[in-house]
Design an enzyme around this catalytic site. Structure first.
Site, PDB file in Angstrom:
ATOM      1  N   HIS A  32      -7.814   1.427 -14.033  1.00  0.00           N
ATOM      2  CA  HIS A  32      -8.229   0.098 -13.587  1.00  0.00           C
ATOM      3  C   HIS A  32      -9.088   0.305 -12.342  1.00  0.00           C
ATOM      4  O   HIS A  32      -9.341   1.457 -11.953  1.00  0.00           O
ATOM      5  CB  HIS A  32      -6.997  -0.785 -13.310  1.00  0.00           C
ATOM      6  CG  HIS A  32      -5.949  -0.110 -12.444  1.00  0.00           C
ATOM      7  ND1 HIS A  32      -6.191   0.230 -11.134  1.00  0.00           N
ATOM      8  CD2 HIS A  32      -4.691   0.318 -12.717  1.00  0.00           C
ATOM      9  CE1 HIS A  32      -5.117   0.806 -10.621  1.00  0.00           C
ATOM     10  NE2 HIS A  32      -4.185   0.894 -11.565  1.00  0.00           N
ATOM     11  N   GLU A  33      -9.488  -0.786 -11.709  1.00  0.00           N
ATOM     12  CA  GLU A  33     -10.415  -0.677 -10.565  1.00  0.00           C
ATOM     13  C   GLU A  33      -9.821   0.102  -9.389  1.00  0.00           C
ATOM     14  O   GLU A  33     -10.564   0.612  -8.554  1.00  0.00           O
ATOM     15  CB  GLU A  33     -10.860  -2.068 -10.110  1.00  0.00           C
ATOM     16  CG  GLU A  33     -12.021  -2.636 -10.925  1.00  0.00           C
ATOM     17  CD  GLU A  33     -13.289  -1.758 -10.848  1.00  0.00           C
ATOM     18  OE1 GLU A  33     -13.675  -1.341  -9.736  1.00  0.00           O
ATOM     19  OE2 GLU A  33     -13.867  -1.484 -11.913  1.00  0.00           O
ATOM     20  N   HIS A  35      -8.041   2.920  -9.674  1.00  0.00           N
ATOM     21  CA  HIS A  35      -8.425   4.304  -9.991  1.00  0.00           C
ATOM     22  C   HIS A  35      -9.921   4.504  -9.740  1.00  0.00           C
ATOM     23  O   HIS A  35     -10.343   5.500  -9.147  1.00  0.00           O
ATOM     24  CB  HIS A  35      -8.136   4.619 -11.460  1.00  0.00           C
ATOM     25  CG  HIS A  35      -6.678   4.588 -11.836  1.00  0.00           C
ATOM     26  ND1 HIS A  35      -6.152   3.610 -12.638  1.00  0.00           N
ATOM     27  CD2 HIS A  35      -5.657   5.413 -11.532  1.00  0.00           C
ATOM     28  CE1 HIS A  35      -4.862   3.836 -12.821  1.00  0.00           C
ATOM     29  NE2 HIS A  35      -4.529   4.920 -12.158  1.00  0.00           N
ATOM     30  N   GLN A 146      -3.403   4.023  -1.194  1.00  0.00           N
ATOM     31  CA  GLN A 146      -2.399   3.511  -0.248  1.00  0.00           C
ATOM     32  C   GLN A 146      -1.348   2.662  -0.960  1.00  0.00           C
ATOM     33  O   GLN A 146      -0.244   2.470  -0.461  1.00  0.00           O
ATOM     34  CB  GLN A 146      -3.122   2.709   0.849  1.00  0.00           C
ATOM     35  CG  GLN A 146      -2.238   2.056   1.893  1.00  0.00           C
ATOM     36  CD  GLN A 146      -1.458   3.061   2.728  1.00  0.00           C
ATOM     37  OE1 GLN A 146      -1.836   4.221   2.848  1.00  0.00           O
ATOM     38  NE2 GLN A 146      -0.342   2.613   3.288  1.00  0.00           N
ATOM     39  N   GLN A 151       4.308   7.993  -1.603  1.00  0.00           N
ATOM     40  CA  GLN A 151       3.717   9.166  -2.271  1.00  0.00           C
ATOM     41  C   GLN A 151       2.726   9.865  -1.334  1.00  0.00           C
ATOM     42  O   GLN A 151       2.714  11.095  -1.229  1.00  0.00           O
ATOM     43  CB  GLN A 151       3.014   8.709  -3.547  1.00  0.00           C
ATOM     44  CG  GLN A 151       2.164   9.755  -4.226  1.00  0.00           C
ATOM     45  CD  GLN A 151       1.740   9.293  -5.614  1.00  0.00           C
ATOM     46  OE1 GLN A 151       2.519   9.401  -6.551  1.00  0.00           O
ATOM     47  NE2 GLN A 151       0.542   8.764  -5.745  1.00  0.00           N
ATOM     48  N   SER A 183      -2.233  -2.301 -11.102  1.00  0.00           N
ATOM     49  CA  SER A 183      -1.306  -1.248 -11.498  1.00  0.00           C
ATOM     50  C   SER A 183      -1.343  -1.131 -13.004  1.00  0.00           C
ATOM     51  O   SER A 183      -1.470  -2.143 -13.707  1.00  0.00           O
ATOM     52  CB  SER A 183       0.114  -1.609 -11.048  1.00  0.00           C
ATOM     53  OG  SER A 183       1.063  -0.828 -11.758  1.00  0.00           O
ATOM     54  N   SER A 184      -1.235   0.094 -13.497  1.00  0.00           N
ATOM     55  CA  SER A 184      -1.184   0.276 -14.947  1.00  0.00           C
ATOM     56  C   SER A 184      -0.012  -0.504 -15.529  1.00  0.00           C
ATOM     57  O   SER A 184      -0.063  -0.992 -16.650  1.00  0.00           O
ATOM     58  CB  SER A 184      -1.047   1.759 -15.286  1.00  0.00           C
ATOM     59  OG  SER A 184      -2.077   2.493 -14.661  1.00  0.00           O
ATOM     60  N   ARG A 185       1.055  -0.637 -14.754  1.00  0.00           N
ATOM     61  CA  ARG A 185       2.258  -1.322 -15.244  1.00  0.00           C
ATOM     62  C   ARG A 185       2.079  -2.838 -15.335  1.00  0.00           C
ATOM     63  O   ARG A 185       2.906  -3.505 -15.976  1.00  0.00           O
ATOM     64  CB  ARG A 185       3.470  -0.984 -14.367  1.00  0.00           C
ATOM     65  CG  ARG A 185       3.933   0.454 -14.526  1.00  0.00           C
ATOM     66  CD  ARG A 185       5.265   0.731 -13.851  1.00  0.00           C
ATOM     67  NE  ARG A 185       5.818   2.017 -14.232  1.00  0.00           N
ATOM     68  CZ  ARG A 185       5.676   3.162 -13.540  1.00  0.00           C
ATOM     69  NH1 ARG A 185       4.992   3.173 -12.413  1.00  0.00           N
ATOM     70  NH2 ARG A 185       6.205   4.285 -13.976  1.00  0.00           N
TER      71      ARG A 185
HETATM   72  P1  AMP Z   1      -1.384   6.303 -11.100  1.00  0.00           P
HETATM   73  O1  AMP Z   1      -2.271   6.570 -12.264  1.00  0.00           O
HETATM   74  O2  AMP Z   1      -0.726   4.962 -11.132  1.00  0.00           O
HETATM   75  O3  AMP Z   1      -0.437   7.444 -10.822  1.00  0.00           O
HETATM   76  O4  AMP Z   1      -2.331   6.235  -9.833  1.00  0.00           O
HETATM   77  C1  AMP Z   1      -3.249   7.253  -9.547  1.00  0.00           C
HETATM   78  C2  AMP Z   1      -3.769   7.056  -8.138  1.00  0.00           C
HETATM   79  O5  AMP Z   1      -4.397   5.776  -8.057  1.00  0.00           O
HETATM   80  C3  AMP Z   1      -2.645   7.078  -7.088  1.00  0.00           C
HETATM   81  O6  AMP Z   1      -3.099   7.783  -5.943  1.00  0.00           O
HETATM   82  C4  AMP Z   1      -2.444   5.625  -6.807  1.00  0.00           C
HETATM   83  O7  AMP Z   1      -1.952   5.363  -5.496  1.00  0.00           O
HETATM   84  C5  AMP Z   1      -3.844   5.075  -6.963  1.00  0.00           C
HETATM   85  N1  AMP Z   1      -3.790   3.633  -7.237  1.00  0.00           N
HETATM   86  C6  AMP Z   1      -3.007   2.997  -8.144  1.00  0.00           C
HETATM   87  N2  AMP Z   1      -3.186   1.657  -8.069  1.00  0.00           N
HETATM   88  C7  AMP Z   1      -4.081   1.451  -7.080  1.00  0.00           C
HETATM   89  C8  AMP Z   1      -4.676   0.281  -6.508  1.00  0.00           C
HETATM   90  N3  AMP Z   1      -4.381  -0.952  -6.933  1.00  0.00           N
HETATM   91  N4  AMP Z   1      -5.565   0.446  -5.502  1.00  0.00           N
HETATM   92  C9  AMP Z   1      -5.885   1.690  -5.054  1.00  0.00           C
HETATM   93  N5  AMP Z   1      -5.369   2.822  -5.554  1.00  0.00           N
HETATM   94  C10 AMP Z   1      -4.474   2.711  -6.551  1.00  0.00           C
END
Ligand code: AMP
Length: 255
Positions: A32-33, A35, A146, A151, A183-185
């Site tokens: 998503h945006e 990432h 952030q 994490q 969030s992917s979720r």
């Molecule tokens: P994930 O695929 O959810 O493990 O996220 C991969 C990276 O993208 C991690 O460093 C997350 O913190 C970051 N991330 C996830 N959601 C967001 C968001 N809404 N804004 C900025 N970074 C994000």
């Protein structure tokens, strides 16, 4: 963009890139945006941009959503390609955890509170996979959001404790127009649940734990706490239906 499945192929692919700078963005896919903001930052700062796409089984507990975690590699390829990512590293689980695997990284204290209380073993999985990716890719910079403040704190501590020479870059949380952090979720949420989930960013925006708790009344709250990370944050986790959401706001400086 090259899509690479094995460590050997990734090393071969990166051999000629080592003269310049390499940026790594570790992800679990379903882009998503949020990432994409990390891809763009890496693109602006590094000669070669590597994105890892790996739903890391080691960071999911028993009874968590590993099996149903959203997966869309075709869509992810398109978004990464549009952001001019050079290499998408998408290994199978057995590539990173072959039979007989037994080495783990534990960042002891920082892994315990908040997420650690509700997801025991989570940060052991996160730290381990990040160290593996760092040693395989050997990036000059690694990009994190952030959004996952604990994490970031865990990874920063690991970099320090293990003398890893790479720059940690942390990017602000990207939100939807209604305030909900991407969030992917979020894909799990029904329309009605999404409506209720909007209370989370509204509550955190008060930057006040007591007021935030009051605004979250009625939701299933796992924690709302100030955490002394760098920067300090007000962080929360809630369950909306069967979906677990986390979010945080920084309490000093600008996001
Ligand atoms: P994930 O695929 O959810 O493990 O996220 C991969 C990276 O993208 C991690 O460093 C997350 O913190 C970051 N991330 C996830 N959601 C967001 C968001 N809404 N804004 C900025 N970074 C994000």
């Amino acid at each position: 963009m090259r899509v690479v499945r094995t460590i050997a192929d990734l090393r071969a692919e990166l051999a000629s890139a080592r003269a310049g700078s390499i940026g790594l963005v570790p992800t679990m896919g379903a882009f998503h945006e949020g990432h994409v903001s990390l891809f763009r930052a890496a693109r602006a700062e590094c000669d070669t941009v590597v994105v890892s796409l790996f739903v890391n089984p080691a960071q999911f507990g028993a009874g968590e959503d590993l099996a149903r975690y959203p997966r869309d590699e075709a869509g992810d390829r398109r978004l990464a390609e549009q952001a001019r990512v050079d290499v998408l590293f998408a290994p199978a689980a057995e590539e990173l955890y072959p039979p007989g695997y037994q080495t783990w990284v534990e960042v002891e204290e920082l892994s315990r509170p908040l997420e650690g209380v509700h997801r025991p073993g989570h940060f052991r999985g996160v730290a381990t996979v990040c160290l593996k990716l760092f040693t395989i890719v050997r990036p000059n910079r690694a990009y994190f959001g952030q959004k996952d403040a604990q994490q970031v704190a865990v990874v920063r501590q690991m970099l320090r404790d293990l003398h890893l020479e790479l720059e940690l870059r942390v990017l602000p949380t990207v939100r939807d127009a209604d305030g909900l952090a991407l969030s992917s979720r979020n894909a799990y949420l029904s329309e009605e649940e999404r409506e209720r989930a909007r209370a989370l960013p509204r509550a955190l925006a008060t930057r006040d734990p007591a007021r935030a708790r009051a605004l979250l009344d009625g939701l299933e709250v796992e924690y709302v706490e100030v955490a002394d990370f760098d920067p300090r944050v007000l962080a929360a986790a809630v369950r909306v239906g069967s979906t677990r959401l986390i979010d945080n706001v920084t309490l000093e400086g600008d996001e």
